[in-house]
Design an enzyme around this catalytic site. Structure first.
Site, PDB file in Angstrom:
ATOM      1  N   GLY A  61       0.838  -1.196   0.000  1.00 35.98           N
ATOM      2  CA  GLY A  61       0.000   0.000   0.000  1.00 35.98           C
ATOM      3  C   GLY A  61       0.866   1.236   0.000  1.00 35.98           C
ATOM      4  O   GLY A  61       2.063   1.165   0.323  1.00 35.98           O
ATOM      5  N   CYS A  88       5.329  -6.125   1.613  1.00 31.83           N
ATOM      6  CA  CYS A  88       5.715  -4.723   1.558  1.00 31.83           C
ATOM      7  C   CYS A  88       5.069  -3.923   2.698  1.00 31.83           C
ATOM      8  O   CYS A  88       5.425  -4.128   3.846  1.00 31.83           O
ATOM      9  CB  CYS A  88       5.378  -4.158   0.174  1.00 31.83           C
ATOM     10  SG  CYS A  88       6.280  -2.661  -0.179  1.00 31.83           S
ATOM     11  N   TYR A  89       4.104  -3.059   2.428  1.00 34.68           N
ATOM     12  CA  TYR A  89       3.435  -2.359   3.530  1.00 34.68           C
ATOM     13  C   TYR A  89       2.897  -3.375   4.540  1.00 34.68           C
ATOM     14  O   TYR A  89       2.944  -3.148   5.753  1.00 34.68           O
ATOM     15  CB  TYR A  89       2.283  -1.492   2.992  1.00 34.68           C
ATOM     16  CG  TYR A  89       1.567  -0.718   4.082  1.00 34.68           C
ATOM     17  CD1 TYR A  89       2.061   0.502   4.515  1.00 34.68           C
ATOM     18  CD2 TYR A  89       0.426  -1.226   4.703  1.00 34.68           C
ATOM     19  CE1 TYR A  89       1.427   1.206   5.528  1.00 34.68           C
ATOM     20  CE2 TYR A  89      -0.212  -0.534   5.720  1.00 34.68           C
ATOM     21  CZ  TYR A  89       0.294   0.687   6.125  1.00 34.68           C
ATOM     22  OH  TYR A  89      -0.332   1.377   7.129  1.00 34.68           O
ATOM     23  N   HIS A 179       7.542  -7.607  -3.825  1.00 34.44           N
ATOM     24  CA  HIS A 179       6.222  -8.032  -4.308  1.00 34.44           C
ATOM     25  C   HIS A 179       6.316  -9.381  -5.027  1.00 34.44           C
ATOM     26  O   HIS A 179       6.721  -9.429  -6.185  1.00 34.44           O
ATOM     27  CB  HIS A 179       5.654  -6.973  -5.258  1.00 34.44           C
ATOM     28  CG  HIS A 179       5.197  -5.746  -4.545  1.00 34.44           C
ATOM     29  ND1 HIS A 179       3.928  -5.610  -4.050  1.00 34.44           N
ATOM     30  CD2 HIS A 179       5.856  -4.618  -4.204  1.00 34.44           C
ATOM     31  CE1 HIS A 179       3.814  -4.437  -3.440  1.00 34.44           C
ATOM     32  NE2 HIS A 179       4.977  -3.817  -3.519  1.00 34.44           N
ATOM     33  N   GLU A 181       3.910 -11.074  -6.130  1.00 32.67           N
ATOM     34  CA  GLU A 181       2.778 -11.268  -7.035  1.00 32.67           C
ATOM     35  C   GLU A 181       3.027 -10.753  -8.452  1.00 32.67           C
ATOM     36  O   GLU A 181       2.262 -11.031  -9.347  1.00 32.67           O
ATOM     37  CB  GLU A 181       1.514 -10.613  -6.449  1.00 32.67           C
ATOM     38  CG  GLU A 181       1.533  -9.071  -6.357  1.00 32.67           C
ATOM     39  CD  GLU A 181       2.214  -8.526  -5.093  1.00 32.67           C
ATOM     40  OE1 GLU A 181       3.148  -9.181  -4.595  1.00 32.67           O
ATOM     41  OE2 GLU A 181       1.830  -7.439  -4.628  1.00 32.67           O
ATOM     42  N   GLY A 233     -22.086 -11.317 -27.722  1.00 32.14           N
ATOM     43  CA  GLY A 233     -21.120 -11.949 -28.621  1.00 32.14           C
ATOM     44  C   GLY A 233     -19.752 -12.035 -27.961  1.00 32.14           C
ATOM     45  O   GLY A 233     -18.850 -12.672 -28.471  1.00 32.14           O
ATOM     46  N   GLY A 234     -19.596 -11.386 -26.801  1.00 33.64           N
ATOM     47  CA  GLY A 234     -18.331 -11.436 -26.067  1.00 33.64           C
ATOM     48  C   GLY A 234     -18.241 -12.693 -25.208  1.00 33.64           C
ATOM     49  O   GLY A 234     -19.206 -13.446 -25.086  1.00 33.64           O
ATOM     50  N   VAL A 235     -17.070 -12.871 -24.613  1.00 32.99           N
ATOM     51  CA  VAL A 235     -16.815 -14.100 -23.862  1.00 32.99           C
ATOM     52  C   VAL A 235     -17.708 -14.193 -22.619  1.00 32.99           C
ATOM     53  O   VAL A 235     -18.297 -15.239 -22.347  1.00 32.99           O
ATOM     54  CB  VAL A 235     -15.328 -14.151 -23.408  1.00 32.99           C
ATOM     55  CG1 VAL A 235     -15.031 -15.447 -22.692  1.00 32.99           C
ATOM     56  CG2 VAL A 235     -14.415 -13.993 -24.603  1.00 32.99           C
ATOM     57  N   ASP A 236     -17.825 -13.094 -21.870  1.00 31.78           N
ATOM     58  CA  ASP A 236     -18.521 -13.167 -20.584  1.00 31.78           C
ATOM     59  C   ASP A 236     -19.990 -13.558 -20.731  1.00 31.78           C
ATOM     60  O   ASP A 236     -20.468 -14.486 -20.088  1.00 31.78           O
ATOM     61  CB  ASP A 236     -18.422 -11.826 -19.844  1.00 31.78           C
ATOM     62  CG  ASP A 236     -16.989 -11.371 -19.699  1.00 31.78           C
ATOM     63  OD1 ASP A 236     -16.089 -12.226 -19.829  1.00 31.78           O
ATOM     64  OD2 ASP A 236     -16.754 -10.171 -19.487  1.00 31.78           O
ATOM     65  N   SER A 237     -20.698 -12.833 -21.602  1.00 28.80           N
ATOM     66  CA  SER A 237     -22.127 -13.145 -21.706  1.00 28.80           C
ATOM     67  C   SER A 237     -22.320 -14.524 -22.341  1.00 28.80           C
ATOM     68  O   SER A 237     -23.275 -15.233 -22.026  1.00 28.80           O
ATOM     69  CB  SER A 237     -22.883 -12.064 -22.482  1.00 28.80           C
ATOM     70  OG  SER A 237     -22.405 -11.941 -23.794  1.00 28.80           O
ATOM     71  N   LYS A 378     -11.249 -12.859 -15.391  1.00 30.01           N
ATOM     72  CA  LYS A 378     -11.406 -13.144 -16.825  1.00 30.01           C
ATOM     73  C   LYS A 378     -10.750 -14.477 -17.236  1.00 30.01           C
ATOM     74  O   LYS A 378     -11.337 -15.249 -17.988  1.00 30.01           O
ATOM     75  CB  LYS A 378     -10.774 -11.995 -17.620  1.00 30.01           C
ATOM     76  CG  LYS A 378     -11.095 -12.021 -19.092  1.00 30.01           C
ATOM     77  CD  LYS A 378     -12.357 -11.278 -19.352  1.00 30.01           C
ATOM     78  CE  LYS A 378     -12.717 -11.190 -20.809  1.00 30.01           C
ATOM     79  NZ  LYS A 378     -13.938 -10.432 -20.986  1.00 30.01           N
TER      80      LYS A 378
END
Ligand code: XMP
Length: 522
Positions: A61, A88-89, A179, A181, A233-237, A378
């Protein structure tokens, strides 16, 4: 927390506002560990009791633990009896609360690459480290720990951080100054894996298991009612629709609105896949005349977005209203949309572009929401799509904005320009696929420019539109770099577009990164 999460061991990530907190969660999910990010202000004793984490990570942070009122986790977090990792923080606040000391970084601030070497003491946390000498890590700190708390020992040091990796083996509390990550710490994921393993996570968070559990939950939530799902038409829907269809079959109806601003062949592809391949009841509404009519003469980008957003809601509502007995609306909301962020500035963030979605619809129509992807990143949605058998070409698709080609046609939108744009875009994407670059690129498209230029073809003079190619690499669309195509690729693409697309006689390549540019042209 949802029921699905309840049935898994949970890692709690307490967020102190680092820019990269989400990456901790993504790394944990890649390790098949279920985790949630919560801002430190929300993490009360009662919250901890209810969440019952199997382990806790304290994020980095921007604050300084030496400032008055600086953020802290509740002391109860150290009484839970579960492993804790401070980053870190997170390391500094942990030392401060457990009896160590933190000092301001006079000349010891470190930003960027550093190398950690092993210290005398060893721990499972660093299993797999130092096999080829010191490990590269990513540092980003001003303050530093100057004395460690009782019970702690040192596992790794760097020239500027003598307490780069420390731990209290009895309590299984660990802390790192860097870090783990981020990708710049190449063996960071291994450290996180060691941490989750020693915490006893079973690694049972897989999309195979999620699919079964999500289906059970959707059945429970929806009962014998009907669900409407807007398909873009996208991946999520698409993934949401196929998952819900597995759960409740014919009681799902999808609505796909063609606003006349889609890419070449896109509407046909969506209809073929959902109606013909998956047999999902689908209303495909061609409303292009309506949208293009209302957009006539409009050139301001935000006005375009508002018109499209409003019309979309009206049209969707009209078709959805015809579906009898529908009580639920499915939305492809993802986890990053619902993570609450820690803001230190306190001020409202500036609206750069108003991204439209179907917000507001559920209340207006009196519908309940089904959001089966709410816990997922995602990458996980893509993995779930693969589990559900969606074609690879669909799952790996580049994102496409709601207002579609409207924002790739700066200035006034005309049918003629849209036709030219569709053709040029199809050639560009075909080139990218032929050269095997599609999956390396985050998003690629053509924008048709509101300017005609003079050219020469054969013996004649031409006066046609110029276009711009755009291709970027990115992680989440928030920042982006332009893609470094070779000159050969660019030359070949320009030649193909000019030869194959009547109406374009000049091709440019946009080499602006974001920031300062945005990905779309409008
Ligand atoms: P920008 O242009 O803001 O784009 O750098 C970042 C990402 O967002 C997409 N985008 C939109 N998506 N409605 C959407 O649904 C919008 O109005 C919109 N504007 C931009 C863009 O395609 C990129 O992926």
């Amino acid at each position: 927390m949802k029921d699905i999460a309840r049935s898994h061991d949970r890692l709690l990530i307490i967020d102190f506002g680092s820019q990269v907190t989400q990456l901790i969660a993504r790394r944990a999910r890649e390790l098949n560990v279920y985790c949630e990010i919560h801002p430190y202000q929300k993490v009360t004793d009662a919250f901890l009791h209810d969440f019952a984490p199997k382990a806790v990570i304290l994020s980095g942070g921007p604050a300084s633990v030496l400032d008055e009122g600086s953020p802290r986790p509740p002391a109860a977090v150290f009484e839970l009896g579960v492993p804790i990792l401070g980053i870190c923080y997170g390391q500094q606040v942990m030392m401060q609360m457990l009896g160590g000391r933190v000092e301001r970084g006079h000349g010891t601030a470190e930003f960027g690459r550093a190398f950690v070497s092993p210290a005398r003491a060893k721990d499972r946390l660093l299993e797999g480290w130092f096999e080829n000498g010191p490990e590269q890590v990513w540092m980003s700190h001003g303050d530093h720990v100057s004395a460690i708390a009782p019970g702690f020992e040192v596992y790794g040091t760097s020239p500027n951080a003598p307490f780069a990796v420390i731990g209290d083996p009895a309590r299984r509390f660990f802390a790192v100054q860097f870090h783990p990550e981020v990708h710049h710490t190449p063996r960071g994921t291994r450290l996180l894996q060691n941490f989750t393993r020693l915490a006893g996570f079973a690694g049972d968070w897989t999309m195979g298991a999620y699919r079964e559990e999500a289906i059970r939950r959707i059945r429970q939530e929806v009962g014998d009612k009907r669900v409407i799902c807007g398909l873009s038409g996208g991946v999520d829907s698409s993934v949401a629709a196929v998952l819900i269809h597995e759960a409740i079959g014919e009681r799902l109806t999808c609505v796909f609105v063609d606003h006349g601003l889609l890419r070449q062949g896109e509407a046909e592809e969506v209809v073929a896949m959902f109606r013909d391949h998956y047999n999902i009841p689908l209303i495909a509404a061609d409303e292009s005349e309506l949208f293009l009519g209302k957009l006539e003469g409009v050139s301001d980008p935000e006005t375009k977005r508002k018109i499209i957003g409003r019309l979309f809601i009206d049209v969707f509502q009209k078709y959805a209203g015809e579906i009898e007995g529908a009580e639920f609306l499915a939305q492809g909301t993802l986890y990053p949309d619902v993570i609450e962020s820690v803001s230190f500035s306190g001020g409202p963030s500036v609206t750069i572009k108003s991204h439209h979605n179907v917000g507001g619809l559920p209340e207006k129509m009196g519908l309940n929401l089904v959001e089966p992807l709410r816990e997922l990143f995602k990458d996980e949605v893509r993995a779930l799509g693969r589990e559900l058998g969606l074609p690879k070409s669909f799952i790996g698709r580049h994102p496409f904005p709601g207002p579609g080609l409207a924002i790739r046609c700066p200035g006034e939108i005309t049918r003629e320009k849209l036709e030219i744009l569709r053709k040029a875009d199809a050639v560009f994407i075909d080139q990218i696929r032929r050269h095997g670059l599609y999956d390396e690129i985050w998003q690629a498209f053509v924008a048709i420019l509101p300017v005609k230029t003079v050219g020469v073809m054969g013996d004649g003079r031409t006066y046609d539109y110029a276009c711009a190619l755009r291709a970027v690499t990115s992680v989440d669309g928030m920042t982006a770099d332009y893609y470094p195509f070779t000159h050969e690729f660019l030359g070949e693409t320009a030649t193909r577009i000019i030869n194959e697309v009547p109406g374009i006689n000049r091709v440019t390549y946009d080499i602006t990164s974001k920031p300062p540019g945005t990905i779309e042209w409008e």
